[in-house]
Structure formats: structure tokens, C-alpha cells
Design an enzyme around this catalytic site. Structure first.
Site, mmCIF file in Angstrom:
data_model
loop_
_atom_site.group_PDB
_atom_site.id
_atom_site.type_symbol
_atom_site.label_atom_id
_atom_site.label_comp_id
_atom_site.label_asym_id
_atom_site.label_seq_id
_atom_site.Cartn_x
_atom_site.Cartn_y
_atom_site.Cartn_z
ATOM 1 C CE LYS A 79 21.839 21.669 84.680
ATOM 2 N NZ LYS A 79 21.725 20.257 85.062
ATOM 3 N NE ARG A 118 14.333 21.233 83.945
ATOM 4 C CZ ARG A 118 14.940 22.378 84.628
ATOM 5 N NH1 ARG A 118 16.185 22.309 84.152
ATOM 6 N NH2 ARG A 118 14.466 23.107 85.270
#
Length: 273
Positions: free
Chosen positions: A221, A255
Site C-alpha cells: 500500500k 492479507r
């Protein structure tokens, strides 16, 4: 909570679980979407299972900042084909969706968890999942993917997110959902600044005080790109570091895109007496 009910599985959380991201999208922020192609999806699944994935998280709608919604019919078609192909693989299948119709179809097809970035707020979402035995991942998001990164603001990001998640847990429990089906996700990158994200990571143990397991998704991210200066395709090391920090602070499920590297790092972490 050392185990959770997850559809066909009773998931053991005594060690961190690695959830592999399987993107069926056309516009994944990482560029790894399989565009709904079954052959590409199967290659991805075979790779991550060989690398040691414990779970698969299947998504057919991008939730990257600025993303538009995918037509329900397209999301349904892609998710159903994937779940039907993978339900015999012997691993828990999570479906990443915020649409009740997709949730219902996915559960009927054999999905074991519903991962909802909208925390089951859509009309009918709670009712759709309440009477099932699937796991439910309840995530915090401020706004919606299309607008969520436009000047997000919190009085106290940790307390605000914790209170929101607690309220959603109460709503699920009021509908008859057992606590051992619920997983919490603070929603890194979903309506948060870089500073907000790292405050949440620092205080991650706060979310475990609900007595519920915590799932964390920081893989590749922009918060990692900001601190490292690296583009999305060069954030594996930063992603693994972030996953380890999250596990040390109590995350039960991470995740990730880079399953093999994450699994290797966790093996080293677990080997320390």
C-alpha cells in the site's frame, strides 16, 4: 480467541494465518488483477498455495482509492466461477465484496468467509450473512473507495476506528451472529492519511481488546511507498516488515500479495524461543 468458525473450517489462530490476495479485477492498484481469466486465476492460486497460503481472499471489485463500482452482474459472474473452481482445494475461501447479492451467491457456492470493506452496512447485508456459518471480516472505512482519500479526518483515529468496529460487532450480534465468526480489520489505507495508518499500526493491540481476532492488510500500500520511496512493484520487503510488525502487535491474519516471503519471515519469527 484461538479459533474462529469459518464456513467449512474451524480456523486455528494459534499461529498467524497468511491470507493470499487473489484479484479478479481489471484495475488492481498493484497491477496483478487477473481480469476474470480463469487460467490466470488458477496460476495465481497454485503459486500462493505452493508458497504456503492458509487462506484465499477472492475479490472481483477494486477497492483502490478512486475506484468506481463494478456492475453487480460482472462481479457475480467472476466470483461464482472462481469459488466453484476452488471450493474443492481444501483451504478456506474468503470473498471480498460489499454487495449482499454477491455475499449470498458466494456463500451458497461454498465461500467460507465474507470480507466486507463496508462492515456489512449495505441494506440487507447483515440479514444475508446472519443465518450462515461463514466467517465475517468487519472492516473500517471512512467514506467510499471513490472518495475516501479526500482529506480524511479523525478526532482520534485509534479510538474512532475502535468505536466504529465495536458498534458494527454489536449490530451483528443483535442479528444473532456468534462472536466466534467475527474478525476485525482497522482498514489501513481506507480513508486514512499515512500518519493515521502508522498510528493504527502502533496501537494495533487496542483492537484485540474486543476479544476478537484482528486481520491486517497493508501489503504494497501507499503508506509503505511513502516511507520507502519505492513504487508499488518494489514494496515486497516493506510489506513483509509491516506484516511482521502487525503480528507482533497481535494480528491473527495478514492479507498479502507476497505469500512466500511473508511465510519465510513468519517462520523465522516463530522459531525464536
Amino acid at each position: 480467541m484461538s479459533t474462529i468458525q469459518c464456513g467449512r473450517f474451524r480456523l486455528d489462530l494459534s499461529r498467524p494465518q497468511v491470507m493470499a490476495i487473489v484479484n479478479l479485477t481489471d484495475d488492481s492498484f498493484t497491477g496483478d488483477g487477473t481480469h476474470g481469466n480463469l487460467d490466470s486465476m488458477m496460476r495465481r492460486v497454485e503459486q500462493v498455495l505452493e508458497e504456503g497460503a492458509d487462506m484465499l481472499d477472492i475479490g472481483a471489485e477494486s477497492s483502490r482509492p478512486g475506484a468506481d463500482s463494478v456492475p453487480e452482474t460482472q462481479e457475480l459472474e467472476r466470483v461464482m466461477r472462481c469459488v466453484e473452481r476452488l471450493r474443492s482445494f481444501g483451504v478456506p475461501l474468503s470473498v471480498d465484496t460489499l454487495k449482499p447479492a454477491v455475499m449470498r451467491a458466494a456463500v451458497e457456492a461454498g465461500a467460507d468467509m465474507i470480507n466486507d470493506i463496508n462492515a456489512f452496512n449495505a441494506p440487507g447485508a447483515v440479514e444475508t450473512v446472519a443465518g450462515t456459518d461463514v466467517g465475517l471480516c468487519v472492516m473500517h472505512m471512512q467514506g467510499e473507495p471513490r472518495t475516501m482519500q479526500r482529506n480524511p479526518y479523525y478526532a482520534d483515529v485509534v479510538e474512532d476506528v475502535a468505536e466504529y468496529l465495536a458498534a458494527r460487532v454489536r449490530a451483528l450480534e443483535a442479528a444473532g451472529v456468534a462472536r466466534d465468526r467475527i474478525v476485525l480489520d482497522p482498514g489501513f489505507g481506507f480513508g486514512k492519511t499515512v500518519e493515521h495508518n502508522f498510528l493504527l499500526l502502533r496501537e494495533l493491540a487496542r483492537f484485540g481488546r474486543e476479544g476478537l481476532p484482528v486481520l491486517v492488510g497493508m501489503s504494497r500500500k501507499s503508506m509503505l511507498g511513502t516511507v520507502t520511496g519505492r513504487p508499488v512493484d518494489q514494496r515486497m520487503v516493506a510489506s513483509v516488515a509491516a506484516a511482521l510488525i502487525a503480528v507482533e502487535r497481535g494480528a491473527a491474519i495478514v492479507r498479502v500479495h507476497d505469500v512466500g516471503a511473508t511465510r519465510d519471515a513468519l517462520k523465522v519469527w516463530e522459531a525464536v524461543p
